[in-house]
Design a protein around this motif. Structure first.
Motif, PDB file in Angstrom:
ATOM      1  N   GLY A  89       0.780  -1.243   0.000  1.00 34.12           N
ATOM      2  CA  GLY A  89       0.000   0.000   0.000  1.00 34.12           C
ATOM      3  C   GLY A  89       0.806   1.284   0.000  1.00 34.12           C
ATOM      4  O   GLY A  89       0.231   2.378  -0.044  1.00 34.12           O
ATOM      5  N   ARG A  93      -0.496   5.063  -1.118  1.00 33.35           N
ATOM      6  CA  ARG A  93      -0.469   6.219  -0.206  1.00 33.35           C
ATOM      7  C   ARG A  93       0.097   7.437  -0.931  1.00 33.35           C
ATOM      8  O   ARG A  93      -0.457   8.550  -0.848  1.00 33.35           O
ATOM      9  CB  ARG A  93       0.415   5.892   1.012  1.00 33.35           C
ATOM     10  N   GLU A 115      -3.570  -8.136   3.203  1.00 33.35           N
ATOM     11  CA  GLU A 115      -4.144  -8.362   4.542  1.00 33.35           C
ATOM     12  C   GLU A 115      -3.090  -8.196   5.637  1.00 33.35           C
ATOM     13  O   GLU A 115      -3.297  -7.493   6.627  1.00 33.35           O
ATOM     14  CB  GLU A 115      -4.781  -9.755   4.614  1.00 33.35           C
ATOM     15  N   ARG A 118      -1.998  -4.519   5.923  1.00 30.36           N
ATOM     16  CA  ARG A 118      -3.015  -3.668   6.559  1.00 30.36           C
ATOM     17  C   ARG A 118      -3.033  -3.889   8.065  1.00 30.36           C
ATOM     18  O   ARG A 118      -3.201  -2.958   8.852  1.00 30.36           O
ATOM     19  CB  ARG A 118      -4.405  -3.949   5.976  1.00 30.36           C
ATOM     20  N   PRO A 122      -0.013  -0.657   9.108  1.00 32.09           N
ATOM     21  CA  PRO A 122      -1.070   0.264   8.654  1.00 32.09           C
ATOM     22  C   PRO A 122      -0.540   1.634   8.212  1.00 32.09           C
ATOM     23  O   PRO A 122      -1.123   2.287   7.347  1.00 32.09           O
ATOM     24  CB  PRO A 122      -1.980   0.390   9.881  1.00 32.09           C
ATOM     25  N   SER A 125       0.172   2.071   4.163  1.00 33.03           N
ATOM     26  CA  SER A 125      -0.929   2.461   3.257  1.00 33.03           C
ATOM     27  C   SER A 125      -1.658   3.702   3.789  1.00 33.03           C
ATOM     28  O   SER A 125      -2.258   4.451   3.011  1.00 33.03           O
ATOM     29  CB  SER A 125      -1.922   1.308   3.098  1.00 33.03           C
ATOM     30  N   GLY A 127      -4.378   4.362   5.143  1.00 39.29           N
ATOM     31  CA  GLY A 127      -5.803   4.525   4.799  1.00 39.29           C
ATOM     32  C   GLY A 127      -6.086   4.520   3.300  1.00 39.29           C
ATOM     33  O   GLY A 127      -7.236   4.543   2.856  1.00 39.29           O
ATOM     34  N   PHE A 129      -6.031   2.261   1.042  1.00 39.63           N
ATOM     35  CA  PHE A 129      -6.850   1.154   0.502  1.00 39.63           C
ATOM     36  C   PHE A 129      -8.342   1.492   0.543  1.00 39.63           C
ATOM     37  O   PHE A 129      -9.133   0.944  -0.215  1.00 39.63           O
ATOM     38  CB  PHE A 129      -6.603  -0.140   1.297  1.00 39.63           C
ATOM     39  N   ASP A 130      -8.715   2.400   1.441  1.00 35.73           N
ATOM     40  CA  ASP A 130     -10.147   2.747   1.588  1.00 35.73           C
ATOM     41  C   ASP A 130     -10.513   3.996   0.787  1.00 35.73           C
ATOM     42  O   ASP A 130     -11.656   4.444   0.817  1.00 35.73           O
ATOM     43  CB  ASP A 130     -10.490   2.947   3.074  1.00 35.73           C
ATOM     44  N   ASP A 131      -9.564   4.550   0.073  1.00 34.98           N
ATOM     45  CA  ASP A 131      -9.814   5.736  -0.768  1.00 34.98           C
ATOM     46  C   ASP A 131     -10.687   5.293  -1.951  1.00 34.98           C
ATOM     47  O   ASP A 131     -10.319   4.346  -2.653  1.00 34.98           O
ATOM     48  CB  ASP A 131      -8.463   6.291  -1.259  1.00 34.98           C
ATOM     49  N   PRO A 132     -11.826   5.951  -2.179  1.00 32.75           N
ATOM     50  CA  PRO A 132     -12.740   5.498  -3.249  1.00 32.75           C
ATOM     51  C   PRO A 132     -12.122   5.511  -4.647  1.00 32.75           C
ATOM     52  O   PRO A 132     -12.634   4.868  -5.566  1.00 32.75           O
ATOM     53  CB  PRO A 132     -13.913   6.485  -3.158  1.00 32.75           C
ATOM     54  N   HIS A 135      -8.776   1.028  -6.823  1.00 32.01           N
ATOM     55  CA  HIS A 135      -9.487  -0.203  -7.228  1.00 32.01           C
ATOM     56  C   HIS A 135      -8.505  -1.366  -7.200  1.00 32.01           C
ATOM     57  O   HIS A 135      -7.564  -1.385  -7.992  1.00 32.01           O
ATOM     58  CB  HIS A 135     -10.093  -0.013  -8.630  1.00 32.01           C
TER      59      HIS A 135
END
Ligand code: SAM
Length: 277
Positions: A89, A93, A115, A118, A122, A125, A127, A129-132, A135
């Motif tokens: 990640g 970032r 996995e 994350r 943490p 990355s 956060g 990976f959760d950025d809209p 993909h």
């Protein structure tokens, strides 16, 4: 209190590095590789794949800022990016820092790496990976790129290395003319492809081979480096394009808004300094 020591190759058994370990945080065998995460005294947490170092908390920011920001800041308004590998990640970032980036496809073959990273790393990355805009495609990058329909402004190849004395590496097909021709087809006219090229001092064959292949496929190519202590001091990077240029001029104004930890005028200049050993 150090529990044990971790020895890993910088260049096969010709050059190794040993770090004292406080705790073996995670050990996981997936269908693709063995994933280990250690807490070390000097490097902080360390991600190993098949006992090859991938990143450390101490210096991953230098590696990822150099891999992503040096080509990205050479472009006006990049919108779409493709990440090959990069399951920790760190590349995501760095891409997420750019408001002009609208869509990122990340193709990582091993869900286990995502996995484990994350859970235990943490901050790498942060956060992203959760950025809209991100993909994640959990599949082999080789066929993905071959069948890509989207054109990308930036393609970042952040896969595991191939190793001098090992055949059949997971990423073997990602260091071939065929793959780079597929990247050429997936690259926008003004786009840039960049790849990590291992340690340019101790594993010069890696950067040399990639530069040769890039030269056979792309009209423009170049290379630069960064100071990455855990990789044996340096990491090399190769870039290629259909005409776009990676600038050796430090983009002071753009960089000032990004609060980088590693990149500044001096390290940017160093990136393009020809080293003589
Ligand atoms: N920074 C590291 C380096 O310089 O070697 C790379 C880090 S990243 C963890 C490497 C990732 O490439 C791994 O998660 C691995 O699963 C992924 N990978 C290797 N071969 C791949 C393939 N054919 N398709 C997609 N991902 C691949």
């Amino acid at each position: 209190m150090s529990l044990s020591h971790l020895t890993f190759p910088i260049r096969s058994d010709k050059l190794t590095m040993t770090a004292s370990v406080r705790e073996h945080l995670s050990h996981r065998v997936t269908e693709f590789q063995t994933i280990d995460i250690y807490e070390t005294d000097v490097y902080g947490r360390v991600l190993m794949l098949d006992n090859h170092i991938q990143l450390t908390e101490l210096d991953e920011h230098a590696y990822h800022e150099s891999l992503v920001q040096i080509p990205l800041l050479s472009m006006k308004a990049p919108k779409a990016a493709l990440v090959i590998g990069g399951g920790d990640g760190g590349v995501l970032r760095e891409l997420a820092k750019h408001p002009t980036i609208e869509h990122v496809d990340m193709v990582e073959i091993d869900a286990g790496v995502v996995e484990e990273s994350r859970q235990w790393l943490p901050g790498v990355s942060d956060g992203a990976f959760d950025d809209p805009r991100m993909h994640l495609h959990l599949e082999d990058a080789f066929p993905f790129v071959k069948n890509a329909t989207r054109k990308y402004d930036l393609i970042v190849a952040d896969s595991t290395d191939t190793y001098e004395e090992e055949d059949g590496a997971l990423s073997e097909m990602l260091f071939t003319d065929e793959f780079y021709k597929d990247c050429f087809n997936a690259l926008a006219e003004g786009g840039i492809l960049v790849t990590q090229a291992d340690n340019l001092l101790f594993c010069p064959y890696s950067l040399e081979n990639i530069e040769e292949m890039f030269g056979r496929v792309f009209p423009k190519t170049g290379s630069y480096q960064a100071i990455i202590p855990s990789f044996g001091g340096f990491s090399g990077y190769c870039w290629a394009s259909k005409g776009a240029e990676v600038s050796s001029e430090y983009p002071e104004e753009k960089a000032a808004k990004m609060n980088f930890r590693y990149l500044n005028q001096a390290t940017w200049n160093f990136a393009f300094t020809k080293l003589a050993f």
